[in-house]
Design a protein around this motif. Structure first.
Motif, PDB file in Angstrom:
ATOM      1  N   ASP A  70     -14.758  -2.053 -26.335  1.00 32.36           N
ATOM      2  CA  ASP A  70     -15.204  -3.210 -27.116  1.00 32.36           C
ATOM      3  C   ASP A  70     -14.034  -3.833 -27.860  1.00 32.36           C
ATOM      4  OD1 ASP A  70     -16.941  -5.074 -28.131  1.00 32.36           O
ATOM      5  OD2 ASP A  70     -18.360  -3.625 -28.933  1.00 32.36           O
ATOM      6  N   VAL A  71     -14.290  -4.936 -28.555  1.00 28.38           N
ATOM      7  CA  VAL A  71     -13.232  -5.666 -29.254  1.00 28.38           C
ATOM      8  C   VAL A  71     -12.646  -4.865 -30.411  1.00 28.38           C
ATOM      9  CG1 VAL A  71     -14.093  -7.945 -28.617  1.00 28.38           C
ATOM     10  CG2 VAL A  71     -14.957  -6.850 -30.695  1.00 28.38           C
ATOM     11  N   ASP A  72     -13.372  -3.843 -30.885  1.00 26.58           N
ATOM     12  CA  ASP A  72     -12.841  -2.991 -31.955  1.00 26.58           C
ATOM     13  C   ASP A  72     -12.135  -1.758 -31.413  1.00 26.58           C
ATOM     14  OD1 ASP A  72     -14.976  -1.536 -31.034  1.00 26.58           O
ATOM     15  OD2 ASP A  72     -15.933  -1.256 -32.987  1.00 26.58           O
ATOM     16  N   GLY A  73     -12.026  -1.653 -30.076  1.00 25.23           N
ATOM     17  CA  GLY A  73     -11.323  -0.538 -29.464  1.00 25.23           C
ATOM     18  C   GLY A  73     -12.179   0.677 -29.190  1.00 25.23           C
ATOM     19  N   ALA A  74     -13.470   0.624 -29.538  1.00 27.26           N
ATOM     20  CA  ALA A  74     -14.363   1.758 -29.302  1.00 27.26           C
ATOM     21  C   ALA A  74     -14.942   1.697 -27.890  1.00 27.26           C
ATOM     22  CB  ALA A  74     -15.493   1.767 -30.324  1.00 27.26           C
ATOM     23  N   VAL A  75     -15.237   2.865 -27.331  1.00 30.75           N
ATOM     24  CA  VAL A  75     -15.918   2.935 -26.034  1.00 30.75           C
ATOM     25  C   VAL A  75     -17.416   2.834 -26.301  1.00 30.75           C
ATOM     26  CG1 VAL A  75     -16.386   4.358 -24.010  1.00 30.75           C
ATOM     27  CG2 VAL A  75     -14.097   4.330 -25.006  1.00 30.75           C
ATOM     28  N   THR A  76     -18.025   1.743 -25.855  1.00 28.69           N
ATOM     29  CA  THR A  76     -19.423   1.477 -26.198  1.00 28.69           C
ATOM     30  C   THR A  76     -20.386   1.662 -25.038  1.00 28.69           C
ATOM     31  OG1 THR A  76     -19.085  -0.882 -25.775  1.00 28.69           O
ATOM     32  CG2 THR A  76     -18.797  -0.116 -28.051  1.00 28.69           C
ATOM     33  N   ASP A  77     -19.876   1.817 -23.831  1.00 25.41           N
ATOM     34  CA  ASP A  77     -20.775   1.987 -22.695  1.00 25.41           C
ATOM     35  C   ASP A  77     -20.015   2.665 -21.555  1.00 25.41           C
ATOM     36  OD1 ASP A  77     -23.046   1.890 -21.175  1.00 25.41           O
ATOM     37  OD2 ASP A  77     -22.993  -0.268 -20.807  1.00 25.41           O
ATOM     38  N   THR A  78     -20.729   3.384 -20.714  1.00 27.25           N
ATOM     39  CA  THR A  78     -20.128   4.028 -19.547  1.00 27.25           C
ATOM     40  C   THR A  78     -21.064   3.883 -18.356  1.00 27.25           C
ATOM     41  OG1 THR A  78     -21.102   6.188 -20.061  1.00 27.25           O
ATOM     42  CG2 THR A  78     -18.888   5.743 -20.926  1.00 27.25           C
ATOM     43  N   LYS A  79     -20.484   3.887 -17.176  1.00 26.88           N
ATOM     44  CA  LYS A  79     -21.252   3.876 -15.938  1.00 26.88           C
ATOM     45  C   LYS A  79     -20.712   4.986 -15.036  1.00 26.88           C
ATOM     46  CE  LYS A  79     -22.061  -1.136 -15.980  1.00 26.88           C
ATOM     47  NZ  LYS A  79     -21.800  -2.422 -15.256  1.00 26.88           N
ATOM     48  N   LEU A  80     -21.570   5.888 -14.640  1.00 28.34           N
ATOM     49  CA  LEU A  80     -21.163   6.976 -13.753  1.00 28.34           C
ATOM     50  C   LEU A  80     -21.101   6.436 -12.325  1.00 28.34           C
ATOM     51  CD1 LEU A  80     -20.526   9.997 -13.422  1.00 28.34           C
ATOM     52  CD2 LEU A  80     -22.989  10.370 -13.090  1.00 28.34           C
ATOM     53  N   ILE A  81     -19.893   6.376 -11.777  1.00 25.91           N
ATOM     54  CA  ILE A  81     -19.707   5.850 -10.427  1.00 25.91           C
ATOM     55  C   ILE A  81     -19.871   6.956  -9.393  1.00 25.91           C
ATOM     56  CG2 ILE A  81     -18.121   4.621  -8.902  1.00 25.91           C
ATOM     57  CD1 ILE A  81     -19.158   3.024 -11.356  1.00 25.91           C
ATOM     58  N   LYS A  82     -19.300   8.116  -9.666  1.00 19.68           N
ATOM     59  CA  LYS A  82     -19.434   9.250  -8.762  1.00 19.68           C
ATOM     60  C   LYS A  82     -19.488  10.525  -9.571  1.00 19.68           C
ATOM     61  CE  LYS A  82     -17.485  11.490  -4.674  1.00 19.68           C
ATOM     62  NZ  LYS A  82     -16.392  11.489  -3.664  1.00 19.68           N
ATOM     63  N   SER A  83     -20.557  11.288  -9.397  1.00 20.03           N
ATOM     64  CA  SER A  83     -20.744  12.531 -10.140  1.00 20.03           C
ATOM     65  C   SER A  83     -19.843  13.634  -9.602  1.00 20.03           C
ATOM     66  CB  SER A  83     -22.205  12.973 -10.042  1.00 20.03           C
ATOM     67  OG  SER A  83     -22.382  14.279 -10.565  1.00 20.03           O
ATOM     68  N   SER A  84     -19.527  14.571 -10.487  1.00 20.05           N
ATOM     69  CA  SER A  84     -18.789  15.766 -10.081  1.00 20.05           C
ATOM     70  C   SER A  84     -19.680  16.707  -9.281  1.00 20.05           C
ATOM     71  CB  SER A  84     -18.284  16.508 -11.319  1.00 20.05           C
ATOM     72  OG  SER A  84     -19.389  16.996 -12.080  1.00 20.05           O
ATOM     73  N   GLY A  85     -20.978  16.451  -9.366  1.00 26.40           N
ATOM     74  CA  GLY A  85     -21.946  17.365  -8.759  1.00 26.40           C
ATOM     75  C   GLY A  85     -22.575  18.290  -9.773  1.00 26.40           C
ATOM     76  N   PHE A  86     -22.072  18.202 -11.026  1.00 29.30           N
ATOM     77  CA  PHE A  86     -22.586  19.050 -12.100  1.00 29.30           C
ATOM     78  C   PHE A  86     -22.868  18.187 -13.329  1.00 29.30           C
ATOM     79  CE2 PHE A  86     -19.937  21.796  -9.470  1.00 29.30           C
ATOM     80  CZ  PHE A  86     -20.824  22.819  -9.185  1.00 29.30           C
ATOM     81  N   LYS A  87     -24.112  18.185 -13.769  1.00 31.88           N
ATOM     82  CA  LYS A  87     -24.521  17.344 -14.882  1.00 31.88           C
ATOM     83  C   LYS A  87     -23.746  17.669 -16.155  1.00 31.88           C
ATOM     84  CE  LYS A  87     -28.600  15.796 -17.445  1.00 31.88           C
ATOM     85  NZ  LYS A  87     -30.075  15.941 -17.608  1.00 31.88           N
ATOM     86  N   LYS A  88     -23.498  18.974 -16.388  1.00 28.22           N
ATOM     87  CA  LYS A  88     -22.791  19.375 -17.613  1.00 28.22           C
ATOM     88  C   LYS A  88     -21.381  18.782 -17.663  1.00 28.22           C
ATOM     89  CE  LYS A  88     -25.052  23.741 -18.850  1.00 28.22           C
ATOM     90  NZ  LYS A  88     -24.836  25.193 -19.082  1.00 28.22           N
ATOM     91  N   ILE A  89     -20.684  18.773 -16.526  1.00 27.94           N
ATOM     92  CA  ILE A  89     -19.320  18.232 -16.500  1.00 27.94           C
ATOM     93  C   ILE A  89     -19.341  16.712 -16.661  1.00 27.94           C
ATOM     94  CG2 ILE A  89     -17.416  17.770 -14.911  1.00 27.94           C
ATOM     95  CD1 ILE A  89     -17.332  20.623 -14.184  1.00 27.94           C
ATOM     96  N   ASP A  90     -20.301  16.062 -16.005  1.00 31.29           N
ATOM     97  CA  ASP A  90     -20.425  14.606 -16.153  1.00 31.29           C
ATOM     98  C   ASP A  90     -20.654  14.242 -17.617  1.00 31.29           C
ATOM     99  OD1 ASP A  90     -20.231  14.525 -13.419  1.00 31.29           O
ATOM    100  OD2 ASP A  90     -22.378  14.179 -13.080  1.00 31.29           O
ATOM    101  N   SER A 114     -13.564  -5.148 -22.233  1.00 31.34           N
ATOM    102  CA  SER A 114     -13.029  -4.944 -20.888  1.00 31.34           C
ATOM    103  C   SER A 114     -13.549  -3.637 -20.317  1.00 31.34           C
ATOM    104  CB  SER A 114     -11.498  -4.930 -20.902  1.00 31.34           C
ATOM    105  OG  SER A 114     -11.002  -3.885 -21.704  1.00 31.34           O
ATOM    106  N   TRP A 115     -13.900  -3.678 -19.041  1.00 30.88           N
ATOM    107  CA  TRP A 115     -14.306  -2.483 -18.318  1.00 30.88           C
ATOM    108  C   TRP A 115     -13.093  -1.883 -17.629  1.00 30.88           C
ATOM    109  CZ3 TRP A 115     -18.869   0.081 -18.226  1.00 30.88           C
ATOM    110  CH2 TRP A 115     -19.998  -0.570 -18.750  1.00 30.88           C
TER     111      TRP A 115
END
Length: 343
Positions: A70-90, A114-115
């Motif tokens: 975001d404009v303040d430099g914080a990470v405000t959203d994520t999109k999982l493109i490819k999983s590791s195969g393990f929910k805990k690691i993701d 910016s993404w």
């Protein structure tokens, strides 16, 4: 104005990557940025924590994400493109990433959202089940991009060889790839190359070359490069000593929110170095750093309150800021806090 007791060191900050040792950042800087524009820049950030059972078990893999700065430099959203195969690691990757802070992307002189994509490799070297094949595949993708002339790929290849993850550490190979990306105008590569010239790691030591590459990154808005270039001018290292230029570049980094630069600028106002001495402005810059959790800023701000540098003394505020610095292990702050206990 009282001159504060100084112990500040203008440290050279390495901010080559978000999770410096184990990530593969697939940056979106495919072409040289326009003058004044830049992509988001990562500030130093702790590695994400391994979830329970991952270090000694089979929970290993590669997570590919896109994340929104975001404009303040914080990470405000994520999109999982490819999983590791393990929910805990993701989930651990996303949790760790959201704790990181960035300098936002700049377009047309303004901060913008910016993404960015990131690929994070979770692997336990030397343990059963380590997925060397996946690491090799990630390295092959990076090197393929780098060898094709892709600037971002060359930068990432430099990071991989510098950190020795997935390949043996090789500073000379890291410097070679950083140089290729730096010549194409990649500010992160220019900054990292400057650091390698400064230390003489992987390349012949040269303060002059370090300053030149640091300047190229600084002119593109790289805050850590601006801060380091200011330090060069303060010391006369690789450039002629110049208090005005030191203040100019330190201010640029401070205005982008880099806490060590804010402390250094406060120091300049306290000492009247490159600027007229001004206790109010000195304390104001220390406060900006202190509020970000910078321990040196907290200590100096406490001194301002203890000695009334920016106005009347306020021992309550002094104690509060000494306590914050002491909690981070600042010995002088702890001693000053103890001394104030009887006042």
């Amino acid at each position: 104005m009282m001159r504060l007791r100084k112990a500040i060191s203008l440290a050279f900050l390495l901010t080559a990557s978000v999770f410096a040792a184990t990530q593969t950042v697939m940056a979106d800087e495919r072409t040289a940025p326009a003058a004044g524009d830049r992509s988001a820049i990562a500030l130093p950030c702790a590695n994400p924590e391994w979830p329970n059972g991952a270090r000694h078990g089979e929970l290993q893999g590669i997570v590919t994400l896109h994340f929104l700065v975001d404009v303040d430099g914080a990470v405000t959203d994520t999109k999982l493109i490819k999983s590791s195969g393990f929910k805990k690691i993701d989930e651990a990757t996303i949790t760790g990433l959201k704790k990181c802070q960035f300098l936002p992307a700049i377009v047309g002189g303004k901060a913008v959202q910016s993404w960015l994509p990131i690929q994070y490799v979770w692997i336990v070297n030397g343990t059963r089940g380590a997925r060397a094949v996946e690491v090799e595949a990630a390295m092959a993708r990076i090197l393929s991009l780098a060898e094709s002339g892709d600037m971002a790929g060359q930068f990432q290849a430099g990071i991989v060889y510098r950190n020795g993850r997935g390949v043996p550490r090789d500073d000379a190979e890291a410097a070679r790839w950083y140089l290729k990306a730096a010549r194409q105008g990649h500010p992160g590569a220019q900054f990292n190359l400057g650091l390698m010239y400064l230390a003489g790691e992987g390349i012949a030591r040269s303060d002059t070359e370090a300053a030149q590459w640091m300047r190229k990154a600084a002119e593109q808005g790289h805050a850590s490069a601006q801060f380091n270039l200011g330090a060069f001018y303060t010391r006369g290292q690789g450039v002629d000593k110049n208090a005005s230029d030191a203040e100019h570049w330190t201010r640029k980094a401070a205005e982008q929110g880099l806490a060590p630069a804010q402390v250094a600028l406060g120091d300049m106002y306290d000492e009247g170095r490159g600027v007229p001495a001004d206790g109010v402005l000195s304390a104001a810059w220390y406060r900006k750093a202190a509020e970000q959790g910078d321990v040196t800023g907290q200590f100096y701000l406490a001194q301002c309150f203890e000695y009334g540098v920016a106005g009347s003394r306020d021992l309550k505020e002094a104690r509060a800021w000494y306590a914050k610095a002491a909690a981070q292990g600042h010995r002088d702050a702890a001693a000053a806090l103890a001394a104030l206990g009887s006042k």
